[in-house]
Design a protein around this motif. Sequence first.
Motif, PDB file in Angstrom:
ATOM      1  N   ASN A  32      -1.265 -15.931  -3.518  1.00 25.20           N
ATOM      2  CA  ASN A  32      -2.244 -14.905  -3.882  1.00 25.20           C
ATOM      3  C   ASN A  32      -2.190 -14.787  -5.401  1.00 25.20           C
ATOM      4  OD1 ASN A  32      -3.832 -12.686  -4.335  1.00 25.20           O
ATOM      5  ND2 ASN A  32      -2.770 -11.347  -2.901  1.00 25.20           N
ATOM      6  N   ASN A  35      -4.598  -9.694  -8.088  1.00 28.77           N
ATOM      7  CA  ASN A  35      -3.786  -8.474  -8.079  1.00 28.77           C
ATOM      8  C   ASN A  35      -4.045  -7.599  -6.855  1.00 28.77           C
ATOM      9  OD1 ASN A  35      -6.297  -7.527  -8.702  1.00 28.77           O
ATOM     10  ND2 ASN A  35      -5.721  -6.487 -10.582  1.00 28.77           N
ATOM     11  N   ASP A  37      -3.652  -6.699  -2.973  1.00 33.48           N
ATOM     12  CA  ASP A  37      -2.849  -6.962  -1.784  1.00 33.48           C
ATOM     13  C   ASP A  37      -3.790  -7.338  -0.644  1.00 33.48           C
ATOM     14  OD1 ASP A  37      -0.693  -6.174  -3.318  1.00 33.48           O
ATOM     15  OD2 ASP A  37      -0.418  -4.250  -2.294  1.00 33.48           O
ATOM     16  N   THR A  39      -4.323  -8.410   3.574  1.00 34.25           N
ATOM     17  CA  THR A  39      -3.764  -8.273   4.915  1.00 34.25           C
ATOM     18  C   THR A  39      -4.495  -9.197   5.865  1.00 34.25           C
ATOM     19  OG1 THR A  39      -5.243  -6.426   5.403  1.00 34.25           O
ATOM     20  CG2 THR A  39      -3.056  -5.866   4.575  1.00 34.25           C
ATOM     21  N   THR A  65       0.698  -9.663   5.635  1.00 38.10           N
ATOM     22  CA  THR A  65       0.632  -9.053   4.304  1.00 38.10           C
ATOM     23  C   THR A  65       0.882 -10.120   3.255  1.00 38.10           C
ATOM     24  OG1 THR A  65       1.503  -6.978   5.177  1.00 38.10           O
ATOM     25  CG2 THR A  65       1.579  -7.265   2.796  1.00 38.10           C
ATOM     26  N   GLU A  67       0.997  -9.712  -0.760  1.00 41.15           N
ATOM     27  CA  GLU A  67       0.829  -8.837  -1.924  1.00 41.15           C
ATOM     28  C   GLU A  67       0.254  -9.601  -3.104  1.00 41.15           C
ATOM     29  OE1 GLU A  67       4.604  -7.019  -2.681  1.00 41.15           O
ATOM     30  OE2 GLU A  67       4.617  -5.957  -0.770  1.00 41.15           O
ATOM     31  N   SER A  70       1.791 -12.878  -5.300  1.00 45.04           N
ATOM     32  CA  SER A  70       2.933 -13.320  -4.500  1.00 45.04           C
ATOM     33  C   SER A  70       2.509 -14.509  -3.640  1.00 45.04           C
ATOM     34  CB  SER A  70       3.449 -12.180  -3.612  1.00 45.04           C
ATOM     35  OG  SER A  70       2.538 -11.924  -2.559  1.00 45.04           O
TER      36      SER A  70
END
Length: 82
Positions: A32, A35, A37, A39, A65, A67, A70
């Motif tokens: 990812n 910025n 997050d 799901t 998830t 983030e 990440s």
Amino acid sequence: MIDISVVDSDIDVAPALPGDSENVTISATIRNLGNTDLTNVVVRFYDGDPGGDGVQIDSDYILTTLEGFSSGVAQVVWAPDQ
């Protein structure tokens, strides 16, 4: 901004040289780069070109998830045609 990336070096196949009737585990690191997050990110693995006659391997893998900035790992076990 949603910005997901997978590059060739993020994909691993183990064992690299499977024996007869040996299953392989295919893993992909999903990055990812944004910025936001995320799901329920759906990851699909294909034998062949998904835009052509490729066949999906197993079912969808869901990263519940991911983030911002990440990475997560999705994997599937595959029994290639012998």
